[in-house]
Design a protein around this motif. Structure first.
Motif, mmCIF file in Angstrom:
data_model
loop_
_atom_site.group_PDB
_atom_site.id
_atom_site.type_symbol
_atom_site.label_atom_id
_atom_site.label_comp_id
_atom_site.label_asym_id
_atom_site.label_seq_id
_atom_site.Cartn_x
_atom_site.Cartn_y
_atom_site.Cartn_z
ATOM 1 N N VAL A 156 -9.192 0.338 -11.721
ATOM 2 C CA VAL A 156 -8.207 1.323 -12.179
ATOM 3 C C VAL A 156 -8.879 2.678 -12.385
ATOM 4 C CG1 VAL A 156 -6.715 1.956 -14.128
ATOM 5 C CG2 VAL A 156 -6.637 -0.352 -13.223
ATOM 6 N N LEU A 157 -10.108 2.650 -12.926
ATOM 7 C CA LEU A 157 -10.798 3.915 -13.213
ATOM 8 C C LEU A 157 -11.361 4.570 -11.949
ATOM 9 C CD1 LEU A 157 -12.602 3.145 -16.577
ATOM 10 C CD2 LEU A 157 -10.537 4.461 -16.207
ATOM 11 N N GLU A 158 -11.455 3.779 -10.860
ATOM 12 C CA GLU A 158 -11.994 4.341 -9.612
ATOM 13 C C GLU A 158 -10.891 4.764 -8.655
ATOM 14 O OE1 GLU A 158 -14.351 1.313 -7.834
ATOM 15 O OE2 GLU A 158 -15.895 1.494 -9.371
ATOM 16 N N SER A 159 -9.798 3.971 -8.645
ATOM 17 C CA SER A 159 -8.812 4.123 -7.577
ATOM 18 C C SER A 159 -7.729 5.160 -7.914
ATOM 19 C CB SER A 159 -8.171 2.757 -7.333
ATOM 20 O OG SER A 159 -7.043 2.899 -6.552
ATOM 21 N N ASP A 160 -7.227 5.798 -6.851
ATOM 22 C CA ASP A 160 -6.102 6.721 -7.033
ATOM 23 C C ASP A 160 -4.774 5.995 -6.849
ATOM 24 O OD1 ASP A 160 -7.550 8.962 -7.609
ATOM 25 O OD2 ASP A 160 -7.925 9.401 -5.495
ATOM 26 N N GLU A 161 -4.861 4.788 -6.305
ATOM 27 C CA GLU A 161 -3.660 3.994 -6.059
ATOM 28 C C GLU A 161 -3.467 2.992 -7.202
ATOM 29 O OE1 GLU A 161 -1.761 4.339 -3.259
ATOM 30 O OE2 GLU A 161 -3.082 6.022 -2.803
ATOM 31 N N PRO A 162 -2.209 2.530 -7.421
ATOM 32 C CA PRO A 162 -2.014 1.460 -8.405
ATOM 33 C C PRO A 162 -2.744 0.196 -7.950
ATOM 34 C CG PRO A 162 0.077 2.441 -7.752
ATOM 35 C CD PRO A 162 -0.960 2.995 -6.830
ATOM 36 N N VAL A 163 -3.263 -0.557 -8.894
ATOM 37 C CA VAL A 163 -4.042 -1.760 -8.572
ATOM 38 C C VAL A 163 -3.335 -2.971 -9.180
ATOM 39 C CG1 VAL A 163 -6.353 -2.756 -8.646
ATOM 40 C CG2 VAL A 163 -6.076 -0.321 -8.938
ATOM 41 N N GLU A 164 -3.374 -4.096 -8.482
ATOM 42 C CA GLU A 164 -2.702 -5.315 -8.983
ATOM 43 C C GLU A 164 -3.680 -6.472 -9.025
ATOM 44 O OE1 GLU A 164 1.780 -4.869 -7.305
ATOM 45 O OE2 GLU A 164 0.884 -6.871 -7.397
#
Ligand code: ADP
Length: 458
Positions: A156-164
């Motif tokens: 979550v802290l790395e990605s610009d996209e939502p993560v599941e």
């Protein structure tokens, strides 16, 4: 007479001095009055400004005094009113947000860039069995020890996209049957994470929404167990029926008369069909079971040899319809596979290709490396599939033509099994088809890489 004259002379000489003195006294008095009023007005302004600074914006400053000071007081009052309005809006919005968060059934956890907890909503407090006041400011990993959550927070802290991700957390639960003693239970949580940003769009942390799917997972397990158990129970009577009828046929019993169907042959055929359905249901139940709890062992193996074995398995059916299976572009590709499962998927697709092709057709089978992935294609030149059926083709018991499928001995479960096999391999299946021209099914599998493990976790 001389004295009178002298006095008159003195007073006429002192008159201007006196006037200046009186004027000075008057001027000093006016200055003093102005200074007094100014100081009183400035004092009132200071007290008012201090009141605003302390957060009390309700009471306006009483504006009197010199013009400039009065207008300064009015400006301060206007500023306080605007501040008050903005503060009310912010408080209203915060209250609305808190109401929404606290009435959500999903747990919400916010954390900063150092992975320290910023906030929890009520549902998260209940899920996790902890109070927000006890955890604010603490590291999320210290509060909830779970490797899945740890990697989700990092993503979550790395990605610009939502993560599941799906998390399995062992959480405390009060057991009313046991005098309120705390017991621990496994919870399945569907987690969605997204970056938390400030008003300028800068990342300031992350937000994870947790949805408890434990009940759903338990029901799925009950359904899988039910299908598996029922299928097992049905298998034995079917085998007995089939064995008994075959014994009758072998012993020469004749139930066939002129104009009457061959009942024994019908029973054998239907028993075979039932057996095929039960076998497929069991395969699906096994795949769901093993895939669901990450038990499918994948080992580095040759895709080519799996394809050759599948062709071998289908050769007798192909011969019966004079169909040639051509193996093309077979590079010796290695992938992490479960050979028996992959073979079962290829056999299902070849079986369909043979079933839905006319006599004497050719079926082509190939495996290539495309964009770093292994792509296996099974291409036939048979009847093809109408476009409206394509989106539902991989559903259980979905058939484009029920009667024809039954007549061909189909169960309607073959493609469902193929899809599950692809999923447990971390791959996927696609189809392209033109009615009257034929169909091509593509299985895509991740290519073997050094970082891969022998067991996949989905
Ligand atoms: P079945 O046992 O009925 O073949 P499947 O799940 O294997 O069940 O396939 C579902 C349906 O998809 C089939 O009933 C058939 O209508 C269609 N189908 C599958 N493969 C092909 C193919 N190669 N050509 C034409 N139709 C196909």
């Amino acid at each position: 007479m001389t004295t009178g004259l002298a006095t008159a002379k003195l007073s006429s000489e002192n008159l201007p001095v006196l006037a200046v003195l009186v004027g000075f006294i008057l001027f000093a008095a006016v200055i003093l009055i102005i200074l007094f009023m100014l100081s009183r007005a400035l004092r009132a302004l200071r007290i008012g400004a201090e009141r605003f600074a302390s957060g009390d914006l309700t009471q306006a400053i009483e504006v009197d005094g010199p013009l400039q000071v009065a207008s300064l007081g009015e400006s301060l009052n206007k500023m306080a009113q605007q501040l008050g309005d903005r503060l009310r809006t912010v408080i209203e919005q915060r209250n609305e947000l808190e109401t929404v968060l606290s009435s959500m059934v999903e747990g919400v956890v916010a954390f900063d860039l150092d992975e320290r907890i910023l906030n929890f909503n009520n549902a998260a407090e209940q899920f996790l069995g902890m109070r927000v006041s006890d955890v604010i400011g603490r590291s999320i990993h210290e509060v909830i020890r779970n490797p899945g959550l740890q990697s989700l927070v990092a993503k979550v802290l790395e990605s610009d996209e939502p993560v599941e991700a799906e998390l399995v957390l062992t959480l405390p639960a009060m057991d009313p049957a046991d005098m309120g003693r705390t017991t621990y239970r496994e919870h399945f949580l569907q987690a969605q994470g997204t970056a938390l940003r400030d008003a300028r769009g800068m990342r300031v942390g992350g937000l994870i929404v947790l949805h408890d799917v434990t009940q759903m997972r338990r029901l799925e397990q009950v359904r899988r167990d039910f299908v598996g158990n029922v299928s097992h129970e049905i298998k034995t009577p079917i085998s007995t029926i089939k064995a008994s009828v075959e014994t009758l046929i072998d012993s020469g019993v004749q139930v066939k008369e002129e104009g009457v169907p061959d009942f024994l042959a019908i029973i054998v055929r239907q028993a075979d069909r039932l057996n095929a359905i039960v076998e497929d249901l069991l395969s699906l139940a096994r795949l769901e079971q093993e895939g669901g709890v990450n038990h499918v062992d994948l080992v580095l193996g040759s895709v080519q040899s799996v394809l050759r074995d599948a062709v071998e398995t289908c050769s007798s059916k192909a011969r019966q319809k004079e169909i040639t299976i051509e193996l093309r572009d077979l590079d010796d590709l290695q992938a992490h596979i479960n050979a028996p499962l992959l073979e079962q998927a290829i056999v299902n697709l070849l079986d369909n290709a043979i079933k839905y092709s006319s006599l004497g057709c050719v079926v082509e089978l190939s495996a290539e490396l495309i964009c770093g992935q292994v792509r296996i294609s099974i291409c036939d030149h048979g009847q093809g599939i109408e476009p409206e059926h394509l989106p539902r083709l991989f559903e259980r018991f979905y058939r484009t033509d029920k009667a024809r499928s039954r007549a061909q001995g189909g169960t309607g479960l073959g493609l469902s099994i193929v899809k599950h096999v692809c999923t447990v391999h971390g791959g996927h299946i696609e189809v392209q088809s033109k009615p009257g021209e034929g169909s091509t099914f593509y299985i895509t599998l991740p290519m073997a890489s050094d970082s891969s493990t022998d067991t996949i976790h989905d």
